[in-house]
Design a protein around this motif. Structure first.
Motif, PDB file in Angstrom:
ATOM      1  N   ASP A 208       0.809  -1.224   0.000  1.00  0.00           N
ATOM      2  CA  ASP A 208       0.000   0.000   0.000  1.00  0.00           C
ATOM      3  C   ASP A 208       0.841   1.273   0.000  1.00  0.00           C
ATOM      4  OD1 ASP A 208      -2.273  -1.530   0.037  1.00  0.00           O
ATOM      5  OD2 ASP A 208      -2.560  -1.406   2.215  1.00  0.00           O
ATOM      6  N   ALA A 209       2.140   1.146   0.244  1.00  0.00           N
ATOM      7  CA  ALA A 209       2.999   2.335   0.237  1.00  0.00           C
ATOM      8  C   ALA A 209       3.177   2.897  -1.173  1.00  0.00           C
ATOM      9  CB  ALA A 209       4.369   2.011   0.833  1.00  0.00           C
ATOM     10  N   TRP A 210       2.934   2.060  -2.184  1.00  0.00           N
ATOM     11  CA  TRP A 210       3.039   2.512  -3.580  1.00  0.00           C
ATOM     12  C   TRP A 210       1.636   2.790  -4.103  1.00  0.00           C
ATOM     13  CZ3 TRP A 210       6.613   4.331  -6.751  1.00  0.00           C
ATOM     14  CH2 TRP A 210       6.346   4.374  -8.124  1.00  0.00           C
ATOM     15  N   GLN A 211       1.320   4.049  -4.325  1.00  0.00           N
ATOM     16  CA  GLN A 211      -0.005   4.439  -4.775  1.00  0.00           C
ATOM     17  C   GLN A 211       0.089   5.539  -5.821  1.00  0.00           C
ATOM     18  OE1 GLN A 211      -2.800   5.415  -1.639  1.00  0.00           O
ATOM     19  NE2 GLN A 211      -1.947   3.892  -0.262  1.00  0.00           N
ATOM     20  N   ASN A 212      -0.511   5.277  -6.975  1.00  0.00           N
ATOM     21  CA  ASN A 212      -0.626   6.300  -8.025  1.00  0.00           C
ATOM     22  C   ASN A 212       0.712   6.943  -8.370  1.00  0.00           C
ATOM     23  OD1 ASN A 212      -3.500   5.946  -8.050  1.00  0.00           O
ATOM     24  ND2 ASN A 212      -3.614   7.230  -6.217  1.00  0.00           N
ATOM     25  N   GLY A 213       1.725   6.116  -8.476  1.00  0.00           N
ATOM     26  CA  GLY A 213       3.028   6.625  -8.891  1.00  0.00           C
ATOM     27  C   GLY A 213       3.777   7.383  -7.830  1.00  0.00           C
ATOM     28  N   LYS A 214       3.422   7.185  -6.560  1.00  0.00           N
ATOM     29  CA  LYS A 214       4.122   7.823  -5.451  1.00  0.00           C
ATOM     30  C   LYS A 214       4.457   6.780  -4.386  1.00  0.00           C
ATOM     31  CE  LYS A 214       1.838  12.325  -5.993  1.00  0.00           C
ATOM     32  NZ  LYS A 214       1.095  13.421  -5.306  1.00  0.00           N
ATOM     33  N   LEU A 215       5.600   6.926  -3.752  1.00  0.00           N
ATOM     34  CA  LEU A 215       6.021   6.034  -2.672  1.00  0.00           C
ATOM     35  C   LEU A 215       5.768   6.757  -1.355  1.00  0.00           C
ATOM     36  CD1 LEU A 215       7.224   3.487  -1.591  1.00  0.00           C
ATOM     37  CD2 LEU A 215       9.497   4.310  -2.206  1.00  0.00           C
ATOM     38  N   LYS A 216       4.756   6.314  -0.625  1.00  0.00           N
ATOM     39  CA  LYS A 216       4.268   7.060   0.534  1.00  0.00           C
ATOM     40  C   LYS A 216       4.898   6.550   1.829  1.00  0.00           C
ATOM     41  CE  LYS A 216       0.060   8.439  -1.827  1.00  0.00           C
ATOM     42  NZ  LYS A 216      -1.386   8.650  -1.757  1.00  0.00           N
ATOM     43  N   LEU A 217       6.201   6.816   1.962  1.00  0.00           N
ATOM     44  CA  LEU A 217       6.960   6.463   3.163  1.00  0.00           C
ATOM     45  C   LEU A 217       8.038   7.520   3.401  1.00  0.00           C
ATOM     46  CD1 LEU A 217       7.510   2.632   2.618  1.00  0.00           C
ATOM     47  CD2 LEU A 217       6.126   3.658   4.428  1.00  0.00           C
ATOM     48  N   PRO A 218       8.475   7.695   4.646  1.00  0.00           N
ATOM     49  CA  PRO A 218       9.554   8.642   4.914  1.00  0.00           C
ATOM     50  C   PRO A 218      10.886   8.156   4.335  1.00  0.00           C
ATOM     51  CG  PRO A 218       8.279   8.207   6.905  1.00  0.00           C
ATOM     52  CD  PRO A 218       7.853   7.189   5.886  1.00  0.00           C
ATOM     53  N   LEU A 219      11.657   9.089   3.829  1.00  0.00           N
ATOM     54  CA  LEU A 219      13.021   8.826   3.386  1.00  0.00           C
ATOM     55  C   LEU A 219      13.950   9.381   4.469  1.00  0.00           C
ATOM     56  CD1 LEU A 219      14.869   7.753   1.137  1.00  0.00           C
ATOM     57  CD2 LEU A 219      14.869  10.055   0.161  1.00  0.00           C
ATOM     58  N   VAL A 220      14.671   8.487   5.118  1.00  0.00           N
ATOM     59  CA  VAL A 220      15.436   8.861   6.306  1.00  0.00           C
ATOM     60  C   VAL A 220      16.911   9.052   5.956  1.00  0.00           C
ATOM     61  CG1 VAL A 220      15.997   8.228   8.684  1.00  0.00           C
ATOM     62  CG2 VAL A 220      13.832   7.474   7.678  1.00  0.00           C
ATOM     63  N   SER A 221      17.478  10.159   6.373  1.00  0.00           N
ATOM     64  CA  SER A 221      18.902  10.415   6.156  1.00  0.00           C
ATOM     65  C   SER A 221      19.590  10.705   7.480  1.00  0.00           C
ATOM     66  CB  SER A 221      19.109  11.574   5.173  1.00  0.00           C
ATOM     67  OG  SER A 221      18.483  12.760   5.628  1.00  0.00           O
ATOM     68  N   TYR A 222      20.795  10.178   7.614  1.00  0.00           N
ATOM     69  CA  TYR A 222      21.637  10.402   8.791  1.00  0.00           C
ATOM     70  C   TYR A 222      22.929  11.054   8.321  1.00  0.00           C
ATOM     71  CZ  TYR A 222      18.531   6.891  10.877  1.00  0.00           C
ATOM     72  OH  TYR A 222      17.436   6.185  11.309  1.00  0.00           O
ATOM     73  N   TYR A 223      23.168  12.259   8.797  1.00  0.00           N
ATOM     74  CA  TYR A 223      24.359  13.013   8.411  1.00  0.00           C
ATOM     75  C   TYR A 223      25.334  12.984   9.590  1.00  0.00           C
ATOM     76  CZ  TYR A 223      27.143  16.992   6.677  1.00  0.00           C
ATOM     77  OH  TYR A 223      28.145  17.806   6.246  1.00  0.00           O
ATOM     78  N   ASN A 224      26.496  12.397   9.354  1.00  0.00           N
ATOM     79  CA  ASN A 224      27.494  12.209  10.412  1.00  0.00           C
ATOM     80  C   ASN A 224      26.894  11.526  11.646  1.00  0.00           C
ATOM     81  OD1 ASN A 224      29.636  13.320   8.948  1.00  0.00           O
ATOM     82  ND2 ASN A 224      29.126  15.408   9.601  1.00  0.00           N
ATOM     83  N   GLY A 225      26.032  10.530  11.378  1.00  0.00           N
ATOM     84  CA  GLY A 225      25.485   9.701  12.431  1.00  0.00           C
ATOM     85  C   GLY A 225      24.249  10.228  13.110  1.00  0.00           C
TER      86      GLY A 225
END
Length: 336
Positions: A208-225
């Motif tokens: 269900d995270a993939w809907q109508n050409g969009k990925l509906k989940l957070p993209l998590v980034s860690y900068y220097n930990g």
């Protein structure tokens, strides 16, 4: 279904990966490389799916999966076209350069054609030949790999040509961008090699995270930990992947193995600029965006761009907390 390319030759060795990213099995008897599978997707897909199901059920034991042994799923590609679907990001970054944003940017996607002959492996360093004065920045994005897309495809029909989904670190050299754009001919030196996630997945594997050409989940980034951002890739996405693919294919067909990027994932807050995580926001997917917020608030940016030795980790998790694509985990390194 999850696929990866082990570091072998120029185009990698195709493997199937279990959903929990713990086991893998070779797919060499079906297709030697991911590009070969994409070129013959009609015949390869059912065979890959059947073997993936056997790996998942335990009928195939497989072997341990090591993300560090992976190249980007496509170590090189026929096409890498990156859009700017999150117009909030575009608006902020243009303000940082003192450039006005035309109203058309809300209705007609921005897109540039990036270098696709030498992608970085997801756990390899970002090597730069000079000091940090080039303004080294990361950009966390979502990307799709297409099959053969006909010229003039509609945005609605374009969605059926999406074969695989992955995440990307679209490395940018902010200090070089203004000079290049001033020439009126677009990015080149300011956009070095990008890195894609160890694993790419079929859209159906996203549920269900993939809907109508969009990925509906957070993209998590860690900068220097430290957690730097967790914006939701399905929120504030002005153009979905169907629209981005249709834009890319307006005047040309796209060959199987073409990669289309979303642009930097960016969320607003209460119809205004986003906020750092420490201030109750969801943070950012690049340094340039927080520098713009700082400029708005204090008149000048205070967060520096990346330096040698800095690290960036980008990952996306499903509702149960399981990593979907594995991690992009890189260190900035000076060319020896």
């Amino acid at each position: 279904m999850k696929l990866a390319s082990l570091k072998e030759g120029r185009d990698g060795a195709l493997v199937l990966v279990s959903n929990d990213l713990k086991r893998m099995t070779s797919a060499q008897e079906i297709a030697p490389t991911l590009q070969a599978a994409l070129d013959d997707w009609k015949n390869c897909f059912p065979k890959l799916r059947a073997k993936a199901e056997s790996l998942e059920s335990g009928a195939i034991e497989g072997e341990a999966f090591d993300q560090t042994a992976c190249h980007s799923p496509l170590p090189r590609a026929y096409q890498w076209a990156d859009g700017s679907a999150y117009v909030n990001h575009v608006e902020l970054v243009r303000k940082a350069r003192g450039a006005e944003m035309p109203d058309s940017f809300w209705t007609d996607p921005l897109m540039y054609q990036g270098g696709s002959d030498s992608f970085l492996a997801p756990h390899d360093p970002i090597v730069m030949p000079t000091d940090e004065g080039w303004g080294i920045d990361f950009e966390g994005e979502v990307a799709v790999i297409t099959g053969d897309v006909p010229m003039g495809v509609s945005a609605e029909d374009a969605l059926k040509y999406i074969r695989l989904v992955m995440i990307v670190n679209d490395v940018s050299l902010r200090g070089l961008i203004p000079g290049e754009l001033a020439k009126g001919f677009g990015f080149f030196q300011s956009k070095p090699s990008s890195a894609f996630s160890p694993v790419c997945v079929t859209p159906n594997a996203l549920g269900d995270a993939w809907q109508n050409g969009k990925l509906k989940l957070p993209l998590v980034s860690y900068y220097n930990g430290e957690k730097f951002g967790e914006p939701d890739a399905g929120i504030d996405m002005t153009f979905d992947f169907g629209q981005l693919i249709a834009h890319a294919a307006k005047s040309r067909p796209l060959e199987a193995g073409s990669i289309i990027g979303s642009g930097t994932v960016s969320n607003k807050l209460n119809d205004g600029p986003g906020r750092p995580i420490a201030d109750g926001g969801v943070g950012y997917s690049c340094i340039a965006e927080i520098r713009m917020i700082e400029t708005i608030e204090t008149g000048a940016p205070k967060t520096p761009f990346m330096s040698f030795g800095d690290t960036i980790k980008i990952e996306m998790f499903d509702a149960s907390g399981q990593s979907i694509f594995g991690s992009i985990d890189q260190t900035v390194q000076k060319k020896g």
